[in-house]
Design a protein around this motif. Structure first.
Motif, PDB file in Angstrom:
ATOM      1  N   ALA A  54     -12.629   8.048 -10.639  1.00 53.35           N
ATOM      2  CA  ALA A  54     -12.547   7.682 -12.056  1.00 53.35           C
ATOM      3  C   ALA A  54     -11.691   8.681 -12.819  1.00 53.35           C
ATOM      4  N   CYS A  55     -11.899   9.963 -12.568  1.00 54.35           N
ATOM      5  CA  CYS A  55     -11.137  10.991 -13.283  1.00 54.35           C
ATOM      6  C   CYS A  55      -9.646  10.900 -12.952  1.00 54.35           C
ATOM      7  N   ILE A  56      -9.320  10.708 -11.677  1.00 54.42           N
ATOM      8  CA  ILE A  56      -7.913  10.640 -11.271  1.00 54.42           C
ATOM      9  C   ILE A  56      -7.245   9.412 -11.876  1.00 54.42           C
ATOM     10  N   ASP A  57      -7.855   8.249 -11.677  1.00 54.07           N
ATOM     11  CA  ASP A  57      -7.200   6.998 -12.065  1.00 54.07           C
ATOM     12  C   ASP A  57      -7.117   6.856 -13.583  1.00 54.07           C
ATOM     13  N   VAL A  66      -6.672   6.042  -4.529  1.00 56.31           N
ATOM     14  CA  VAL A  66      -7.683   6.470  -5.506  1.00 56.31           C
ATOM     15  C   VAL A  66      -7.157   6.415  -6.931  1.00 56.31           C
ATOM     16  N   GLY A  67      -5.882   6.098  -7.103  1.00 57.62           N
ATOM     17  CA  GLY A  67      -5.347   6.028  -8.451  1.00 57.62           C
ATOM     18  C   GLY A  67      -4.003   5.351  -8.468  1.00 57.62           C
ATOM     19  N   GLY A  68      -3.587   4.887  -9.661  1.00 61.18           N
ATOM     20  CA  GLY A  68      -2.286   4.252  -9.810  1.00 61.18           C
ATOM     21  C   GLY A  68      -2.349   2.771  -9.506  1.00 61.18           C
ATOM     22  N   ASP A  69      -1.335   2.293  -8.791  1.00 66.38           N
ATOM     23  CA  ASP A  69      -1.175   0.865  -8.513  1.00 66.38           C
ATOM     24  C   ASP A  69      -1.877   0.504  -7.204  1.00 66.38           C
ATOM     25  N   PRO A  70      -3.025  -0.201  -7.239  1.00 62.76           N
ATOM     26  CA  PRO A  70      -3.768  -0.471  -5.998  1.00 62.76           C
ATOM     27  C   PRO A  70      -3.038  -1.421  -5.055  1.00 62.76           C
ATOM     28  N   LEU A  71      -2.302  -2.407  -5.608  1.00 62.62           N
ATOM     29  CA  LEU A  71      -1.595  -3.347  -4.736  1.00 62.62           C
ATOM     30  C   LEU A  71      -0.461  -2.658  -4.001  1.00 62.62           C
ATOM     31  N   ALA A  72       0.303  -1.852  -4.728  1.00 62.47           N
ATOM     32  CA  ALA A  72       1.377  -1.096  -4.072  1.00 62.47           C
ATOM     33  C   ALA A  72       0.779  -0.101  -3.081  1.00 62.47           C
ATOM     34  N   GLY A  73      -0.383   0.464  -3.425  1.00 62.54           N
ATOM     35  CA  GLY A  73      -1.034   1.401  -2.515  1.00 62.54           C
ATOM     36  C   GLY A  73      -1.438   0.752  -1.212  1.00 62.54           C
ATOM     37  N   ALA A  74      -1.954  -0.474  -1.293  1.00 62.13           N
ATOM     38  CA  ALA A  74      -2.319  -1.197  -0.064  1.00 62.13           C
ATOM     39  C   ALA A  74      -1.085  -1.432   0.797  1.00 62.13           C
ATOM     40  N   GLN A  75       0.035  -1.728   0.149  1.00 60.63           N
ATOM     41  CA  GLN A  75       1.295  -1.927   0.875  1.00 60.63           C
ATOM     42  C   GLN A  75       1.712  -0.628   1.572  1.00 60.63           C
TER      43      GLN A  75
END
Length: 981
Positions: free
Chosen positions: A145-148, A285-294
Motif C-alpha cells: 500500500a505504501c509503495i503503490d 507491488v506498485g505502478g502498472d499491474p498489467l504491464a508488470g504481469a507482462q
C-alpha cells in the motif's frame, strides 16, 4: 508449529512493564481531555496485553509515548486487536493521502501510518492474535500500500513538472512497474524487513506536454528517486521502509530504472545464478499491474528453464559457501538467518527444487515458501516427514526473528547477548527461560542443517571421504587420455571389461567426437566430473561392456545440455538406476537418449517403480494441464508428450524390476492412453468450438460433445504394449445438417470431421518430445475410403448391412475409451445388437478360418509355412509369437469366433473386450472346458510376456523355434476342436 504459547511475564521483566505503565500514564496526563480516563477504562485483558508488549518492545513503548492518542484511537476503535484485510489497509492509507499537500507532507503521513500499523502488528504478534503467515501478510500488504499509493501520488505531479512519458512504439502513456523481490514478493516480510525493489518501464520514448521533454528513462529515474526518498529517508517520524535497490541489473552501478527490453536483454545475456534465485519471488507491488504481469512473463524463461536444471544446486552451493565464509569472518554463528541451520537454508532447499524442476512442474512456480514446501511433499519431491520438520523448523526460526526485531524495530537476526533481551525473546517464544528456548532453537537448527546437507551438499562429501577425494577419481587419467593405451586397457580389463580395447575406443570416440569438442568450458568441466563417476558405477555391473555401450549414446546426446550431466553427478542414486535400466533394456536406453527429460523420473525411486492407478493418473494429467494457459497449444502438447514418456518409462522400469506383472503393465499403458485421449478430446473440442461454434443435436440443443472415441485392437482389449499404436474409430450423434452457432458456421458433419482431424493432429504431430501415438483409423466403416467420423446411425447401418465378418471380429474388442457417456451407451447397444445377431455357424467357421489362413500366408514365417511345416519346432528357425500357427492370433480368433457364434444365446460374453475375461466367460457358461480355458489364458499371457520382453530388448516378436512346443500344440488342438481349420 502452532503459535508460541503465552506464558506469564517473568519476574525479571516485571519492572519494565511497571515503568512502561507509569510512563504512559504520565504521557496521558500531559494531554487535555479524557485521555487518561480512556486508558483507565481498558479491560483487564488489554491492560495485561499492554504490560506484556511494553515490557518486551521498546519500539511499541516509544511510539505510544510519542503519540499516546494514536494508541488510544487504535484501542477504542478495536483496530488494535483486529485483523485488517489488504483492501481495508489500502483504503485507510488512500483516505489519509487524499488531501496530502506536498512531498514533505506525503513523507509524514506515510511514516505515521506505518508506525500506527507497525504498532498494531507487533501487538497482535506478541499477543498471539496473529500467526506467522498473517503477520507476514499484514507487513507485506502494508508495504504494498505504501509503495503503490506513494507512487500514484507522485506520478501525476512528476508528469506536471516533466511531461507525460509516451511509448515510442505504442504511442501510449507509460507507467513505471515496481517489482518487490525477496520476502516482500512472497508476502513474507518480517517485523523489520527492508524492501528489495526493481523498477522498470515498458517502452522507450520521450515525455510530452512540456516545453523541454525528457527521455523516458530519465523521467522514471527521477520519479524512482522521489519514490525511494518518500519511503526510505529517515526523519523525526522515522522511516516507512528501508529500500534496497541493489538487486537491479548491474547492482549499485547500474541505472535505477530500465525498459522492459533492456531488462529482458540483461537477464538473457548476463543474468547470474543468484539473480535467478532472487527473481523466483518477484511480484508486482506498485505502478502498472498489467504491464508488470507482462514483464514477469517476459522474465519467466530466465528463472524457470524448460529442462531439468541441476546446475542450480551448484549455484546455491556456491552462494552458501560465500555466506558461510562471511558468517565465519564476521563471527555470526548466532545469526538465525545466515548461520548453519538458519532461515536461509530452508529457503535454499525450497528454491533448489523450484529452480531445478519449476520449468516443467508449474506447481513449483509460486512464491510463498510454506506453500512451496507443501508442494514438495504433495508432488513427491521430498518425504512428508522431512517437509514437516522443515516447516516446523522454519516457523520456529521466523517466530524467533520476529521476537528479535519486535524489541526495537531493528533489522537483526543475531541472538542477543544481554540478559534482559534474552529474557524478552524467551518470553515471546513461550519459554520460561533462555536455556529452554536456546535448547529448542538448536534442535531445530541442527535438523534444518541436516536436511540442507542432504539436498545441497556435494556428493563427494556424502561419501564420507576427504573433500578433495573425488568419486571415481581413479578413472580421470584414462578419460583425459593421460596414460598410454596399454595401461588404459589393463585398468579396464582389471575392472571387469571383457573387451577393454573396445571400451577404451568407445570412450575415446566420445571424447574426440564433435559434440564434446564443441562444448563450452563449463560444459566440458561438467563432463569431466561426470565420466569418472559413470565408470566407477559401470564396473559394478555384471556386464560393464554392455552398460557402457548403451549409456554412452545418452551421454553424447546430452553433452551440449550439460545440466543433465549435473543431474546425474549430483544424484548417484539416479545414475545407478539409469545404468541398471539401460543394462536391462536397450529400448529404455534409446528412449532416454532421445528424450533426456526422462532423467527426471530416475530421481524418485519410489515413484519410478510405483506407477499410479487409473484415477490418479487421469487426475495428475488434468492438474498438469490446468496450470498451462488454454491458448498455449505448444506447451500443452509438450506436457502431454512428457506425461506419456514419463509414465511409459515408469511402467517399463516396474516391469523390468518385477514389481508389475504383465497384465498390470497392459492395464497401466491402456489407462495412460485413455487419460491422454480424454485431454486430447477436450483440447480439440475447445479449439473447434472456439473457431466454428457448437454443433447441434437433432432436437436443436447444443452438443456436449455427443462424440466418442472407440478403441479397437490392443487398446480396446486393454492389452497395449510398449510402443503400441492406437486403433481408433470416431463416432458422433449430432445433426450432420445443422450449422454450428459460431461466427464461422459450418454444418455438423464438417465440424465433427474437423474435430477428428484435430484429434489425430494432436496425437501424431512431431514435437521436440516426439509424437504421442501412431494412430490407425482403418477399422472405421469402409476403411481408408470411408468418412473419418461416422454418425452413430451410419455406423449402425454399416455394421448391420455392409461389414465383413472380420470387421465384426474386430468389433468384439471394441470399447468406448472417452467421450460422451450417452453416446457411449448407445454405441454399446449397437455393438451388442450387431455381435448378437443370428449367424450361420458353418459359414462363420469358414470365413474365420479363411481370414486366418490369409494372415498366416502373408504375415507368418515363410520358412516354416507359418509354423505348420515339420521344421517349425527346430531351434534354427524362428517362431513368430503373434502370426505363426498356435500363436497369439490363433487364440484371438478363437475368442472372436466364440463371441460371434454364441453371444446371441449368451449375451454376457459381450460384457468384456479383453481375451482373458472372455475366456473366463466361455468357461462360466460351459462353452469351453475349464482346463482348456485356463490353458489358453496362461499361454496367451506367456506369449504376450515374451513379446513384451522382446520389445524392451528392441527385438521383433520372434523367438527360436524350439520354444513353446507344448503351448503351440495345445492351441492348435483347441483350434481344431472348435471346428476351425
Amino acid at each position: 508449529m502452532s503459535l508460541p504459547v503465552l506464558v506469564s511475564l517473568p519476574v525479571s521483566l516485571a519492572p519494565l512493564a511497571s515503568r512502561a505503565e507509569q510512563a504512559l500514564r504520565a504521557a496521558l496526563g500531559d494531554l487535555e481531555g479524557d485521555a487518561r480516563a480512556r486508558f483507565e477504562a481498558w479491560p483487564q485483558a488489554r491492560r495485561d496485553a499492554w504490560n506484556r508488549v511494553a515490557a518486551v518492545s521498546d519500539f511499541v513503548l516509544q511510539q505510544a509515548l510519542r503519540d499516546p492518542c494514536m494508541l488510544l484511537e487504535l484501542a477504542d476503535s478495536g483496530e488494535l486487536e483486529a485483523s485488517l484485510g489488504v483492501d481495508e489497509l489500502r483504503g485507510q492509507l488512500a483516505q489519509l493521502l487524499a488531501d496530502c499537500e506536498d512531498e514533505d507532507d506525503l513523507g509524514r503521513r506515510l511514516r505515521r501510518f506505518r508506525n500506527r500499523q507497525q504498532l498494531r502488528i507487533i501487538w497482535r504478534d506478541i499477543g498471539r492474535q496473529a500467526d506467522l503467515v498473517e503477520t507476514c501478510r499484514d507487513l507485506s500488504a502494508l508495504a504494498d500500500a505504501c509503495i503503490d499509493l506513494a507512487y500514484h501520488w507522485l506520478y501525476p505531479r512528476h508528469c506536471a513538472q516533466f511531461g507525460t512519458p509516451i511509448g515510442r512504439r505504442s504511442g501510449q502513456a507509460q507507467h513505471m512497474v515496481v517489482l518487490g523481490m525477496g520476502k516482500l514478493g512472497a508476502f513474507e516480510l518480517n517485523l523489520s524487513s527492508d524492501i528489495d525493489l526493481i523498477f522498470g518501464y515498458p517502452e522507450g520514448g520521450e515525455t510530452e506536454g512540456v516545453k523541454r521533454s525528457l527521455d523516458n528513462q530519465e523521467f522514471f529515474i527521477r520519479l524512482g528517486q522521489r519514490l525511494i526518498k518518500a519511503l526510505d529517508a529517515i526523519t523525526v517520524e522515522g522511516f516507512v521502509f528501508r529500500t534496497d535497490m541493489r538487486l537491479r541489473p548491474y547492482g549499485s552501478s547500474g541505472a535505477l530504472v530500465f525498459s522492459f527490453n533492456a531488462l529482458e536483454q540483461y537477464y538473457q545475456d548476463q543474468g547470474r545464478d543468484w539473480e535467478r534465485y532472487a527473481m523466483i519471488k518477484a511480484r508486482v507491488v506498485g505502478g502498472d499491474p498489467l504491464a508488470g504481469a507482462q514483464l514477469l512473463e517476459m522474465l519467466r524463461p530466465f528463472v524457470y528453464r524448460r529442462y531439468l536444471d541441476f546446475s542450480a544446486i551448484e549455484a546455491l552451493r556456491s552462494m552458501k559457501q560465500l555466506i558461510q565464509q562471511e558468517v565465519r569472518r564476521k563471527g555470526m554463528a548466532d545469526n538465525i538467518k545466515l548461520g548453519a541451520g538458519g532461515i536461509r537454508e530452508v529457503e535454499f532447499i525450497a528454491q533448489a527444487f523450484q529452480l531445478i524442476h519449476g520449468g516443467r512442474d508449474l506447481s513449483l512456480q509460486q512464491r510463498p515458501l510454506l506453500k512451496v514446501l507443501a508442494t514438495l511433499a504433495g508432488q513427491g519431491y521430498l518425504p512428508a516427514p522431512v517437509v514437516e520438520e522443515l516447516r516446523e523448523g522454519y516457523e520456529f526460526l521466523r517466530y524467533t526473528e520476529h521476537a528479535l526485531q519486535a524489541i526495537d524495530d531493528r533489522q537483526t537476526q543475531m541472538l542477543p547477548d544481554s540478559d534482559q533481551d534474552r529474557a524478552r525473546v524467551a518470553f515471546m517464544l513461550g519459554f520460561d527461560s533462555w536455556e529452554a528456548f536456546h535448547e529448542r532453537l538448536m534442535h531445530w537448527r541442527e535438523r534444518v542443517d541436516w536436511h540442507f546437507r542432504q539436498v545441497i551438499a556435494d556428493p563427494d562429501e556424502d561419501q564420507g571421504g576427504e573433500p578433495d577425494e573425488v568419486i571415481g577419481g581413479e578413472w580421470l587419467p584414462l578419460w583425459e587420455d593421460a596414460q598410454d593405451e596399454e595401461a588404459a586397457c589393463r585398468q579396464l580389463a582389471e575392472a571387469g571389461f571383457a573387451d577393454a580395447a573396445q571400451a577404451r575406443q568407445r570412450l575415446a570416440g566420445l571424447r574426440n567426437g564433435n559434440q564434446v569438442r564443441a562444448m563450452q568450458r563449463l560444459g566440458r568441466e561438467r563432463l569431466d566430473a561426470f565420466i569418472p563417476r559413470l565408470l566407477a558405477q559401470t564396473v559394478e555391473h555384471d556386464d560393464p561392456d554392455l552398460v557402457l555401450e548403451r549409456v554412452l549414446p545418452l551421454v553424447e546426446a546430452v553433452a551440449r545440455r550439460s545440466a543433465y550431466l549435473v543431474l546425474l553427478t549430483e544424484n548417484p542414486g539416479a545414475l545407478q538406476r539409469l545404468l541398471s535400466l539401460c543394462a536391462a533394456s536397450p529400448w529404455i536406453a534409446e528412449q532416454i537418449a532421445r528424450f533426456p527429460l526422462l532423467l527426471d523420473e530416475l530421481l524418485n525411486e519410489g515413484r519410478l517403480f510405483k506407477p499410479p492407478q487409473a484415477p490418479e493418473l487421469a487426475a495428475e494429467l488434468r492438474e498438469r494441464l490446468t496450470r498451462i494457459p488454454e491458448d498455449d497449444l505448444e506447451q500443452q502438447m509438450e506436457a502431454l508428450r512428457h506425461f506419456k514418456l514419463a509414465h511409459g518409462l515408469r511402467v517399463a522400469a516396474s516391469e523390468i524390476a518385477g514389481t508389475l506383472p504383465l497384465m498390470k503393465v497392459s492395464d497401466y499403458l491402456t489407462w495412460l492412453a485413455e487419460a491422454i485421449l480424454e485431454q486430447v478430446l477436450a483440447l480439440a473440442w475447445r479449439q473447434c468450438v472456439a473457431k466454428y461454434g457448437t454443433p447441434r443435436r437433432a432436437d436443436g440443443s447444443a452438443c456436449d460433445p455427443d462424440f466418442i472415441i472407440v478403441g479397437y485392437g490392443k487398446v480396446g482389449g486393454i492389452e497395449l504394449g510398449h510402443g503400441s499404436d492406437l486403433d481408433l474409430v470416431f463416432i458422433h450423434d449430432g445433426d450432420p445438417q445443422a450449422e454450428t452457432d459460431g461466427a464461422k458456421a459450418i454444418d455438423g458433419a464438417q465440424f465433427f470431421t474437423r474435430l477428428g482431424q484435430r484429434i489425430i493432429h494432436l496425437l501424431t504431430a512431431q514435437t521436440n518430445s516426439g509424437q504421442l501415438y501412431e494412430v490407425d483409423m482403418r477399422l472405421r466403416p469402409s476403411g481408408a475410403s470411408g468418412l473419418l467420423v461416422s454418425s452413430l446411425g451410419a455406423f449402425q447401418r454399416y455394421q448391420q448391412n455392409e461389414a465383413w465378418t472380420w470387421e465384426h471380429q474386430a468389433l468384439v474388442r471394441a470399447r468406448v475409451l472417452v467421450g460422451c457417456p450417452r453416446v457411449g451407451k448407445a454405441f454399446e447397444a449397437v455393438r451388442a445388437e450387431v455381435l448378437g445377431a443370428e449367424r450361420d455357424l458353418d459359414r462363420l467357421r469358414t470365413e474365420v478360418s479363411e481370414m486366418r489362413a490369409k494372415m498366416r500366408d502373408n504375415l507368418g514365417t515363410s520358412a516354416t509355412a507359418a509354423g505348420t511345416a515339420a521344421n517349425a519346432f527346430e531351434a534354427a528357425v524362428p517362431f513368430d509369437l503373434k502370426q505363426d500357427a498356435g500363436g497369439i492370433v490363433d487364440i484371438e480368433f478363437m475368442v472372436q469366433y466364440a463371441a460371434l457364434a454364441w453371444s446371441r444365446e449368451y449375451p454376457e460374453l459381450l460384457e468384456f473386450t479383453d481375451n482373458i475375461r472372455i475366456l473366463e466367460g466361455l468357461e462360466r457358461v460351459g462353452l469351453l472346458p475349464g482346463e482348456d480355458a485356463m490353458l489358453l489364458q496362461e499361454v496367451y499371457k506367456a506369449y504376450r510376456s515374451a513379446a513384451h520382453r522382446q520389445a524392451l530388448q528392441k527385438q521383433p516378436g520372434v523367438v527360436s523355434g524350439d520354444q513353446f512346443h507344448a503351448e503351440r500344440r495345445s492351441v492348435l488342438r483347441i483350434w481344431q476342436a472348435l471346428g476351425l481349420s
